[in-house]
Design an enzyme around this catalytic site. Structure first.
Site, PDB file in Angstrom:
ATOM      1  N   LYS A   1      -0.725   4.882   4.433  1.00 54.94           N
ATOM      2  CA  LYS A   1      -1.653   3.965   5.114  1.00 54.94           C
ATOM      3  C   LYS A   1      -1.191   3.735   6.547  1.00 54.94           C
ATOM      4  O   LYS A   1      -0.018   3.440   6.794  1.00 54.94           O
ATOM      5  CB  LYS A   1      -1.742   2.636   4.359  1.00 54.94           C
ATOM      6  CG  LYS A   1      -2.760   1.688   4.979  1.00 54.94           C
ATOM      7  CD  LYS A   1      -3.104   0.544   4.064  1.00 54.94           C
ATOM      8  CE  LYS A   1      -3.968  -0.507   4.739  1.00 54.94           C
ATOM      9  NZ  LYS A   1      -5.296  -0.005   5.123  1.00 54.94           N
TER      10      LYS A   1
ATOM     11  N   HIS B   1       0.837  -1.202   0.000  1.00 50.41           N
ATOM     12  CA  HIS B   1       0.000   0.000   0.000  1.00 50.41           C
ATOM     13  C   HIS B   1       0.870   1.250   0.000  1.00 50.41           C
ATOM     14  O   HIS B   1       2.061   1.193   0.332  1.00 50.41           O
ATOM     15  CB  HIS B   1      -0.917   0.043   1.225  1.00 50.41           C
ATOM     16  CG  HIS B   1      -2.111  -0.869   1.113  1.00 50.41           C
ATOM     17  ND1 HIS B   1      -2.068  -2.188   1.497  1.00 50.41           N
ATOM     18  CD2 HIS B   1      -3.363  -0.653   0.646  1.00 50.41           C
ATOM     19  CE1 HIS B   1      -3.253  -2.745   1.276  1.00 50.41           C
ATOM     20  NE2 HIS B   1      -4.061  -1.836   0.754  1.00 50.41           N
TER      21      HIS B   1
END
Ligand SMILES: NC(=O)c1ccc[n+]([C@@H]2O[C@H](COP(=O)([O-])OP(=O)(O)OC[C@H]3O[C@@H](n4cnc5c(N)ncnc54)[C@H](OP(=O)(O)O)[C@@H]3O)[C@@H](O)[C@H]2O)c1
Length: 232
Positions: free
Chosen positions: A142, A138
């Site tokens: 995040k 990600h």
């Protein structure tokens, strides 16, 4: 429908864009700065809202959901990293006769990937020689790791093959919207099942479908239950 968008970051903005394209009205948009003590979610502020979509951060989700459910607003939440508190929220939803739909991942493609992963794990159960693992990647912003989707993936494959550990590796880098891989590796070959999100459109589309479905329903629902029913 008249929507409230709680959390106006990457996901909130993607949902807002798609909601306007689909002809919905945005009645309320709330960011962190507007909502320090939950003041943006007082019942008066929520008057006339048909559904709220909550995409904020792990430490904000529970308070926001308590307020939204307390005010009787059907709510879709995609915030991850708080699911250990799900039983508390389920109790509140039941007490208030409310409606809440949650998912660590609102992409229909991911939901199908999770089912395919369980099928693959079931077929490889008991076969020696393969090392199983999960990799999730990600963007650098995040906050939670492993991702909610990777945890859901591990729960699913461990259910069909409890003998394997399925360790998760998390990568946080650049602007990656979300990539999840299940690997079975032997010295001779690799089996890799992978879902790659190319942007946030698939998440926004799934969350909006959930928001369109939820009014008129009562209770706690997962996105999987909405898509496939309660039978697995
Ligand atoms: N289920 C899915 O399909 C899916 C897909 C992608 C992401 N997610 C999850 O969704 C969440 C949001 O992701 P994102 O990428 O949009 O994050 P983001 O870009 O960091 O945006 C988070 C937003 O929440 C706001 N916020 C923080 N505290 C708040 C509060 N108490 N009340 C209202 N708003 C608050 C922030 O406002 P400020 O900037 O003013 O603090 C910001 O606008 C994360 O948990 C992520 O893991 C889920």
């Amino acid at each position: 429908m008249r929507l409230a968008i709680i959390g106006h970051g990457r996901m909130g903005q993607a949902i807002e864009t798609l909601a306007r394209e689909r002809g919905h009205t945005i009645g309320l948009v709330v960011s962190g700065g507007d909502n320090r003590e939950g003041q943006a979610l007082a019942p008066g502020q929520l008057a006339g809202i048909d559904v709220a979509l909550e995409f904020t951060r792990p430490d904000a989700a529970l308070g926001n959901l308590e307020r939204l459910i307390g005010a009787g607003i059907p709510t879709v939440t995609g915030t991850t990293g708080w699911f250990d508190k799900l039983p508390e929220i389920e109790r509140l939803v039941r007490e208030r006769g409310g409606a809440l739909l949650y998912a660590p991942n609102f992409s229909v493609g991911v939901q199908l990937f999770l089912r395919a992963a369980e099928d693959l794990a079931r077929r490889l159960a008991g076969r020696p020689g393969f090392e199983a693992s999960i990799v999730e990647q990600h963007h650098a912003g995040k906050r939670d790791a492993p991702s909610g989707t990777a945890l859901r993936l591990r729960d699913g494959v461990r259910k069909v093959d409890p003998a394997r550990e399925f360790p998760i590796s998390s990568v946080r880098s650049g602007t990656i919207p979300g990539t999840h891989s299940l690997l079975f590796e032997s010295p001779a070959e690799t089996i890799r099942l992978e879902h790659v999100a190319l942007g946030r459109e698939a998440f926004a589309a799934g969350a909006l479908s959930a928001a369109e479905w939820l009014p008129g329903h009562q209770g706690l629902f997962s996105f999987e239950e909405m898509l496939f029913g309660r039978e697995r």
